[in-house]
Design an enzyme around this catalytic site. Structure first.
Site, short mmCIF file in Angstrom:
data_model
loop_
_atom_site.label_atom_id
_atom_site.label_comp_id
_atom_site.label_asym_id
_atom_site.label_seq_id
_atom_site.Cartn_x
_atom_site.Cartn_y
_atom_site.Cartn_z
N TRP A 296 10.16 -57.87 84.05
CA TRP A 296 8.78 -57.74 83.62
C TRP A 296 7.86 -57.35 84.78
CZ3 TRP A 296 8.36 -56.89 78.79
CH2 TRP A 296 9.23 -57.51 77.89
N ILE A 297 8.26 -56.31 85.48
CA ILE A 297 7.48 -55.83 86.61
C ILE A 297 6.64 -54.65 86.15
CG2 ILE A 297 7.54 -55.08 89.00
CD1 ILE A 297 8.71 -57.93 88.35
N GLN B 198 -7.04 -56.54 59.59
CA GLN B 198 -7.28 -56.98 58.21
C GLN B 198 -8.44 -56.22 57.57
OE1 GLN B 198 -5.14 -59.08 56.94
NE2 GLN B 198 -6.03 -59.19 54.90
N ALA C 151 0.17 -69.28 77.24
CA ALA C 151 -0.84 -70.23 76.79
C ALA C 151 -0.38 -71.67 76.98
CB ALA C 151 -1.19 -69.97 75.32
N GLU D 238 0.52 -63.64 82.98
CA GLU D 238 -0.31 -64.44 83.91
C GLU D 238 -0.28 -65.91 83.53
OE1 GLU D 238 -1.29 -63.19 86.60
OE2 GLU D 238 -1.22 -61.05 86.18
N GLY E 35 -4.50 -51.63 54.61
CA GLY E 35 -3.27 -50.90 54.87
C GLY E 35 -3.38 -49.94 56.03
N ARG F 35 -6.07 -65.15 86.79
CA ARG F 35 -6.29 -65.66 85.44
C ARG F 35 -7.71 -65.40 84.96
NH1 ARG F 35 -2.28 -70.85 86.44
NH2 ARG F 35 -0.40 -69.68 85.88
N ARG G 286 -15.99 -47.17 55.70
CA ARG G 286 -15.07 -47.27 54.57
C ARG G 286 -15.79 -47.86 53.36
NH1 ARG G 286 -10.17 -45.37 52.56
NH2 ARG G 286 -9.04 -47.03 51.47
#
Length: 547
Positions: free
Chosen positions: A311-312, A501, A531, A528, A505, A408, A433
């Site tokens: 994960w670099i 939402q 949670a 980072e 669609g 952070r 819309r």
């Protein structure tokens, strides 16, 4: 119910006192649970401790917004929309504190879980809290807030500093003109941010915001860094995240580097001549850095690095790796770790890792694509003999910990930018819309979503700014930084989900920006420090505090 601004602020102040009393009750209950316990006891009581961290975070956000509104009022600048945001935000978060607070989609903190049901009842019947529970977040206030949103009113965002306000305006314009129009195209193509955009960002000073002017930086501090990150991430999270690598590297070297390391690396980082990447995590290690295995062995020619990292971010294009390794295998845990400043050759699409001793494979990801993620393997990768940060082995973990506050806070700022992007896109779609002869925004549940999206943006923003100000004052803020990231990441995800939402669609279709924002927002609760890690850090810090 009509209420004057003065009365609203008085009620908010009283509600904050009641909320802090509730935090105290939660702290006391958690201290009893882990009294005399070790790290295993803290882990076993995760549900209660993390619930306590969330309770404290929401209470702190209430006070941050109260202070924001109070300052605006003192300047004669508190607008009607600001008062409504405070009112709705207090009503919502006090209700979450008193009844059920979501740590995630299916984990709720209920007072009874912590053994503080009596304290929750006392909170709910406090006169000021009771008023907000009834008159804060209700149908009328949300409708009034939505009416102002439709009239293009927005919450006040002035920082009381002409320079910072100019910085915001400059980067908002840049993001709107140079990032946002192409972000979705880059995302769908899984393309790196074009290097010409990176160079433009460098010319604007993105990579030297917090680097001292003696080394070519702007020296503006963490609050300025928040503003820059927020505005760039409002265009696309990857633009905001480019600065994170330089933020981490700059702080590591600025705080812990030798004079020679500072003189060489910092000006090049500030100018954008050198792009860095943070190389810390490993397969099967994650946040447990004490278990890190990548080795660095010293010989006559320097350091030989062997091992694997995972994960670099932005690894191929980087010129410098801040590389956490184990230099003393006899020292278990953190004590054997050192930070190397490892130069590398910038890769290309055809040859992403041209140096001997390093190879990388791209990790396909849902979002956050403009930086690219890699798994790296090292086999006798060479690092200069003077590459140990600060010139002293065994200090790597402590050096890294010193950067976590800023990283952070910056991540919280990126989350705020993503949340704004979700709000902008959701509102734009709701306005254009039409269904059943009406715009979507005229339907109450769509309007409610947008009103709460905007409100929570301000709650998270002000908590993040408060942490940044504390950092700029030179005060320890690991707890505050953790709180800011906790809340901002939750808000970004909630807003992104709400935007999808609202689109219905179409929100699930790749061609619509809402789909990208949802994918981008999801990472914020993970990197980072996930949670759960943030909540643990916050709870542990608050439990060890004297009060």
């Amino acid at each position: 119910m009509e209420v004057t601004v003065g009365d609203l602020l008085v009620r908010a102040g009283a509600a904050c006192v009641a909320a802090q009393n509730y935090v105290h009750a939660a702290r006391t209950a958690c201290r009893v649970r882990v009294a005399g316990g070790d790290a295993r006891a803290l882990d076993d009581e995760q549900r209660a401790l993390h619930g306590f961290a969330w309770i404290a975070t929401l209470a702190q956000s209430l006070d941050a917004v109260r202070l924001w509104a109070k300052q605006l009022d003192a300047e004669g600048a508190l607008a009607p929309i600001d008062a409504l945001v405070l009112r709705v935000g207090f009503g919502e978060y006090l209700a979450q504190l008193a009844y059920a607070l979501p740590m995630s989609q299916n984990e709720l903190v209920r007072p009874v879980d912590l053994g503080i049901a009596d304290a929750a009842r006392a909170l709910a019947v406090d006169a000021a809290v009771e008023w907000f529970l009834t008159e804060g977040n209700n149908v009328a206030t949300r409708a009034a807030l939505m009416a102002l949103i439709e009239a293009d009113a927005r919450p006040s965002e002035g920082l009381g500093d002409e320079t910072l306000d100019m910085v915001r305006a400059q980067f908002r314009t840049f993001a709107a003109q140079r990032i946002a129009p192409k972000a979705h195209e880059w995302h769908l193509a899984d393309a790196l941010i074009p290097i010409e955009i990176v160079n433009e960002m460098a010319n604007l000073g993105v990579f030297g915001v917090c680097i001292h002017p003696d080394y070519g930086g702007l020296g503006l501090g963490k609050l300025a860094m928040c503003v820059v990150s927020e505005e760039l991430s409002r265009g696309w999270i990857c633009a905001g995240s480019l600065g994170t690598r330089s933020e981490i590297a700059g702080e590591l070297i600025g705080e812990s580097g030798t004079p020679e390391q500072k003189a060489y690396w910092l000006p090049r980082l500030a100018s954008g001549e050198i792009l860095p990447t943070a190389v810390f995590t490993e397969p099967d290690v994650g946040s447990d850095l004490a278990s890190l295995k990548t080795r660095a062995v010293r010989d006559d020619a320097g350091w030989s690095v062997t091992g694997a990292k995972n994960w670099i971010t932005h690894a191929a294009r980087a010129d410098l790796m801040t590389l956490l390794v184990r230099t003393n295998p006899a020292e278990r845990g953190h004590a054997g770790l050192s930070m190397l400043l490892a130069a590398k050759t910038r890769g290309t699409e055809d040859e992403p890792f041209p140096d001997a001793g390093i190879a990388g494979s791209e990790i396909a990801v849902l979002g956050y694509r403009g930086m690219r993620e890699y798994a790296l393997s090292f086999d006798d990768f060479r690092v200069a003999g003077d590459g140990v940060l600060g010139g002293e082995e065994g200090k790597g973990f402590r050096q890294l910990m010193r950067t976590f506050e800023g990283a952070r806070i910056q991540t919280a700022a990126r989350a705020i930018g993503v949340g704004w992007n979700a709000f902008d896109v959701g509102l734009g779609y709701a306005r254009t819309r039409r269904q059943f002869g009406r715009s979507l925004g005229e339907f109450p549940r769509v309007a409610d979503k947008l009103a709460l999206m905007l409100t929570e943006q301000v709650m998270a923003r002000e908590l993040t700014y408060a942490a940044a100000r504390r950092k700029d004052e030179g005060r320890r803020c690991d707890i505050e930084a953790g709180m800011a990231k906790l809340l901002a990441a939750r808000v970004a995800w909630a807003n992104a989900d709400a935007a999808v939402q609202i689109h219905g669609g179409n929100g699930y279709a790749l061609e619509y920006e809402a789909s990208r924002i949802l994918c981008d927002a999801r990472i914020l609760n993970i990197f980072e420090g996930a949670a759960e890690i943030q909540a643990h850090v916050v709870a542990r810090g608050l439990l060890s505090a004297a009060n």
